[in-house]
Design an enzyme around this catalytic site. Sequence first.
Site, PDB file in Angstrom:
ATOM      1  CD  GLU A 192      51.241  23.373  92.041  1.00  0.00           C
ATOM      2  OE1 GLU A 192      51.905  24.415  92.142  1.00  0.00           O
ATOM      3  OE2 GLU A 192      50.914  22.890  90.935  1.00  0.00           O
ATOM      4  CE  LYS A 240      55.142  26.262  90.842  1.00  0.00           C
ATOM      5  NZ  LYS A 240      53.689  26.332  90.556  1.00  0.00           N
ATOM      6  CB  CYS A 297      53.734  22.683  89.357  1.00  0.00           C
ATOM      7  SG  CYS A 297      52.536  22.747  87.997  1.00  0.00           S
TER       8      CYS A 297
END
Length: 294
Positions: A50, A119, A160
């Site tokens: 990331e 995301k 994440c």
Amino acid sequence: MEPVSKAMAQFRLALIQLRVSSVKSDNLNRAGEFIKEAASQGAKIIALPECFNSPYGTNYFPEYAETIPGESTKRLSDLAKEYQVYLVGGSIPEEDGGKFYNTCTVFGPDGTLLTKHRKLHLFDIDVPGRIRFQESETLSAGDSFSMFETPYCKVGVGICYDIRFAELAQVYSQRGCQLLVYPGAFNLTTGPAHWELLQRGRAVDNQLFVATASPARDVDAPYVAWGHKNALTKLSPFFCNGSFCRGEILPKLALKESIVYANIDLKKLVEVRQQIPVLTQKRGDLYAVEWKKP
């Protein structure tokens, strides 16, 4: 799940743990060197961490943001084509229409953009005395699932904090994914508590492979990543974590710049799903109900 052909039953996955600096060009150059090394070792799917091209922080996202296509994604496309690999480009800060996103791009061996994952779940947490981080101060959330096909398997992508939401992994599993890749940057509070636990949970619940790629730990960075990239190449509690069993990753290697390789054998996935057929035994008639915010 359809039977896996012998020719495509196995492939090599590489996860790159990169030390990220404040100099974007240096980050891109080092990423290229690691991708070259991973390809030379036979990796067919390679993943970066990331925010691999910039420091991780709400104040950095607008400063380092690029449009897509842009400098970083052009480099990723060229690298995937040069080394004939599927490249999961970690994530970069993306700017689009005045909004900013935390975005992962995936490129095929011909350099084509296969999918773009923004995301979905923004990292907004507040642990008193430990850490407070609010991605939503600068970022907007994505709103779509992201999958891509390879000759080996179908792959689902998250970033994440996305790994904490079991429903996302379930959707990917139901749509035929056999590997989930999560570029991530857990920190020194959340990392030791949940990083590996969440990977195991997603793998066991959905009977698929889970891989994560983290930045290397830099104690001088404004946001200190936990490190410990993993490849969960086994699928149930009675199998070990593949990345730690292959000669044992030493603690120093778990934190520094490095590459971890995993030889993925899809026949094992088929065997586990046959032995413990939870995916076909789910009682959707009982618990597939609308979720409501508390």
